[in-house]
Write a protein that holds these residues in place. Structure first.
Motif, PDB file in Angstrom:
ATOM      1  N   ARG B 271       5.872   7.258   5.704  1.00 32.62           N
ATOM      2  CA  ARG B 271       4.863   6.191   5.590  1.00 32.62           C
ATOM      3  C   ARG B 271       4.211   6.189   4.203  1.00 32.62           C
ATOM      4  O   ARG B 271       3.990   5.140   3.614  1.00 32.62           O
ATOM      5  CB  ARG B 271       3.789   6.350   6.677  1.00 32.62           C
ATOM      6  N   ALA B 275       4.321   3.145   1.469  1.00 34.91           N
ATOM      7  CA  ALA B 275       3.073   2.609   0.924  1.00 34.91           C
ATOM      8  C   ALA B 275       3.053   2.748  -0.593  1.00 34.91           C
ATOM      9  O   ALA B 275       2.645   1.839  -1.324  1.00 34.91           O
ATOM     10  CB  ALA B 275       1.882   3.336   1.538  1.00 34.91           C
ATOM     11  N   LEU B 342      -2.886   7.748   1.875  1.00 33.80           N
ATOM     12  CA  LEU B 342      -2.834   6.286   1.999  1.00 33.80           C
ATOM     13  C   LEU B 342      -4.016   5.600   1.300  1.00 33.80           C
ATOM     14  O   LEU B 342      -3.795   4.654   0.523  1.00 33.80           O
ATOM     15  CB  LEU B 342      -2.710   5.876   3.476  1.00 33.80           C
ATOM     16  N   ARG B 346      -3.911   3.037  -2.023  1.00 30.77           N
ATOM     17  CA  ARG B 346      -4.569   1.718  -2.132  1.00 30.77           C
ATOM     18  C   ARG B 346      -5.366   1.609  -3.430  1.00 30.77           C
ATOM     19  O   ARG B 346      -5.302   0.592  -4.126  1.00 30.77           O
ATOM     20  CB  ARG B 346      -5.469   1.471  -0.916  1.00 30.77           C
TER      21      ARG B 346
END
Lengths: 367, 367
Positions: B271, B275, B342, B346
Motif C-alpha cells: 500500500r 501511494a 501514508l 501525502r
C-alpha cells in the motif's frame, strides 16, 4: 593422537566480561532502537561515558577532541590510516610493532618506515626515531603498553615523541589497548594527558576487548581532534557503518561497572607472569612491565621454534616476524586461567630448554 | 516550533527482527565463547546455514566458493575493494549507484568510471558499459534490486554483464542487499545462479540489515571464489577482525526462522508503495519493481528540493547527487510503518506539486 596444543599465542584475556555487562546481555538488547542504524560516531550515552573516562582516568583534556566508537581496536586504526594517509605517505612503526598496524598502513597505501628498538628496554631507538621523523613522516605509531614487547613507554619518552611529531607536522597515533595491563607498580600515561603545550596531532586508540573481556563483541574507540571528524566519519560509514549497537550498550554497562574490576583481574595475572618470566628469562629477553606478553629470543629460526613447541611440547606461540622481530617468539600469559596456564608454561620452559640444548650441541659438533 | 520532519530518506525497514532472533537476544548471548575472538570468516554454524541458503534460495553452486560474514554490507564491499583493487584500477559503477560503493572505491585508490543509465529502465546503458569494460576495467559493480533506483536487473542482462566481465578479465560485484524486496511478481536472480559456463569472477554481497530488520547488529556476508580467500581474510582481520559474535548468533536464528517471514513483511509494503508511486509519478520517474525506493526527478536543484520538502512539508528525502543522479531525490517507502508512512507521502505529494507549480510559474514569468 596428542591433545590439541594449549594456547599461549593469542592476544586475548581469559576472563568473561564484568557482571554488569552480562546482565545487559540478558535484559537490555531487545529495545527496538537497537535494531536500527545508529550514529556513525557511536551511541551518545556511550560517548559521554567515554569522555568522562578519558578525562578522569587518562587525564586527557577533551576540549576540541572527538571520540568515535569503532568495531574494535583494529578497525579504529584502519579507519585512522585510511582517513589520514595518502598513497606513499611514510609511516613510522617502532619495532617490535603490532602486526595489524602494518597491514592497515599497507591497505592505506602508506610506506612503512621501521624503527629499531633499544635491546635493553624494547622501546624505540630514539636517535633513529628522531632522524626518521625529521626526514619526514606523516605518522608515528606507538603501542604502549607494548604488543608484543610488554614494554611500557615512559611519560618523558612519549612527550618527547609527541613534541617531535608536532614540530615535524606528523601525527602521533598511540595504541593504548593494554592501558590497564600494568605490573610492579607501573603506571600508564596517555600522551598529553595532564600536560600542557602539546600540539593537536595526537590520536589515541582504545579497546574494550582486553580489559573488559569483550573481544567477541567488537568495541573499541578512537580519540582525535574534532577537525578531523568529517574524514573519520566518512571512512567509518564506508567500513562497518557503526559499531554494533547491542555491543555498545554492553560496553556502556561494563564501563559503568568501573575500572576496579579490571584492576583486580589484571593483578590476578601475577603468578602466571612470574612463572612465565622464570620460564623464558634465560633466553635473554626483557621483562616489560605491561600487557601480558614477553618477546622471547629463540636460538633457532622462529618458525621452527613455534613448530617444535606446538608439536613436541603442546604449546602454541606466535612467531616474531609478524611483529618485525625475527629471531623471537611472542608468548602470552593472559589468555588462560592459572590452572591451565601454569602447566603450559612448564611445557614451554622444557621446550625452550630443549631448543637451547640442541643448538649448543650443534654448535659444539660444528666447533 | 514545527514537529521534527518525518523520515522518508533512510535505507532501513521499519520492522523489528523476526521472533527467533528476538528470542536469541534474550537467552543466547551469555555463552563464554561469545566473548572471545571468533574466526575472521565468521561462525562455522552461520556459514553453513548461509551456504545452504545460497544454494537453495539463490541457486548458486557453492563449489569452490567461500562465504565470509562481515560487519554489514558496506564493510563487505569495502573489504572486497581493499582486497582486490590496486591504486589506479578502473572500477565501473552504473549510475545511479549506491554512494558507499563510490566511497570504498576511493578508499582503495581506485579510479571511478561511471556508466549512464537507460532513462526508460534506470538500468545500465549496456552499450556504454560494454565499451568501458572492453577498454579495460578491473571491476564492475551492480546493485540489484537497485538502490536508489528500485530497478531489478533482468537475468539476461546480468548474465551478459557476467560474461563480458569474464571475457575481459574483470570482477563483477553484485550487491544483492535488497534481494527479498520484490514487487508485482518480480523475481531476484543471482548471476550464475542455476546457470552454466559462468567464469569464476563474480562476487555476491548480502546483508541481514534490510530483510531481517537487523541493521543495528551489523551482519552482512560476501561470497567469492575460494582462491581469493587469503587476501579477503587478511583485510577482514585488519578491519573489524570479525563480525560481532553475538550478532552472528542472532543472524543464524533469524535465518533459521525462514524467508517466509521476510516475504510477508515485504508484501506488507504494497500500500505504501502504491501511494508513493501515485505521489511521485507525475515527476517522470520509473516505477522499478524492487527495493523500497523511487528515484524522483525534481524540477529544481535537488538540494533545494530536499530543503523545501524538509522545512515546509516536514519530510526528509535524500539528494540524488550522492548516487551520481543530480536533478533527482531518493524517497523510501520502507522506513516507516504504514500509519506514519501514508500521511508523510501525502505531504511529500503536496510538496512536489508546489515545487512543480513554482517552476512552471517562474518559467511562465521568464517566458
Amino acid at each position: 593422537m596428542n591433545p590439541p596444543p594449549v594456547n599461549l599465542a593469542q592476544g586475548v584475556c581469559h576472563w568473561d566480561p564484568p557482571p554488569a555487562a552480562l546482565r545487559q546481555m540478558e535484559s537490555g538488547l531487545r529495545e527496538p532502537a537497537n535494531h536500527k542504524y545508529g550514529p556513525a560516531l557511536g551511541l551518545p550515552a556511550l560517548r559521554e561515558a567515554l569522555v568522562a573516562k578519558l578525562e578522569e582516568e587518562n587525564g586527557l583534556d577533551m576540549t576540541g577532541q572527538e571520540v568515535m566508537v569503532t568495531s574494535g581496536g583494529n578497525q579504529a586504526f584502519a579507519m585512522v590510516a585510511l582517513a589520514l594517509l595518502d598513497p606513499g605517505d611514510r609511516v613510522l612503526l617502532a619495532r617490535p610493532f603490532y602486526c595489524a598496524h602494518q597491514c592497515a598502513v599497507q591497505l592505506a597505501g602508506g610506506t612503512l618506515v621501521e624503527c629499531d628498538w633499544d635491546t635493553s628496554t624494547l622501546l624505540p631507538d630514539m636517535e633513529q626515531l628522531r632522524r626518521e621523523v625529521q626526514r619526514g613522516v606523516k605518522m608515528v605509531v606507538i603501542t604502549t603498553p607494548g604488543n608484543p614487547s610488554g614494554a611500557v613507554c615512559p611519560r618523558e619518552t612519549l612527550e618527547e615523541i609527541a613534541r617531535l611529531c608536532g614540530e615535524n607536522n606528523a601525527w602521533l597515533v598511540v595504541d593504548e589497548a593494554y592501558e590497564h595491563f600494568l605490573h610492579d607498580g607501573e603506571r600508564h600515561f596517555s600522551p598529553c594527558g595532564n600536560s600542557l603545550g602539546c600540539p593537536d596531532n595526537v590520536i589515541h586508540l582504545f579497546t574494550m576487548s582486553k580489559s573488559f573481556g569483550l573481544a567477541g563483541w567488537r568495541v573499541g574507540y578512537a580519540v582525535y581532534p574534532s577537525w578531523a571528524s568529517k574524514e573519520m566519519v566518512k571512512v567509518q560509514d564506508t567500513l562497518p557503518t557503526h559499531a554494533c549497537t547491542g555491543s555498545q550498550k554492553i560496553a556502556l554497562a561494563a564501563l559503568e561497572g568501573g575500572v576496579d574490576w579490571v584492576k583486580s583481574k589484571v593483578s590476578s595475572l601475577s603468578r602466571c607472569r612470574s612463572a612465565m618470566w622464570a620460564a623464558v628469562k634465560d633466553m635473554g629477553g626483557v621483562m616489560g612491565k605491561g600487557s601480558f606478553y614477553f618477546l622471547v629470543p629463540v636460538p633457532v629460526e622462529e618458525d621452527r621454534a613455534v613448530d617444535v613447541l606446538a608439536r613436541r611440547w603442546g604449546v602454541l606461540t606466535t612467531p616474531g616476524r609478524a611483529f618485525g622481530a625475527p629471531g623471537h617468539i611472542r608468548v602470552s600469559y593472559g589468555s588462560l586461567p592459572e590452572e591451565q596456564c601454569l602447566p603450559a608454561i612448564r611445557s614451554l620452559a622444557e621446550g625452550l630448554r630443549e631448543l637451547s640444548n640442541e643448538t649448543s650441541e650443534t654448535q659444539a659438533e660444528r666447533g
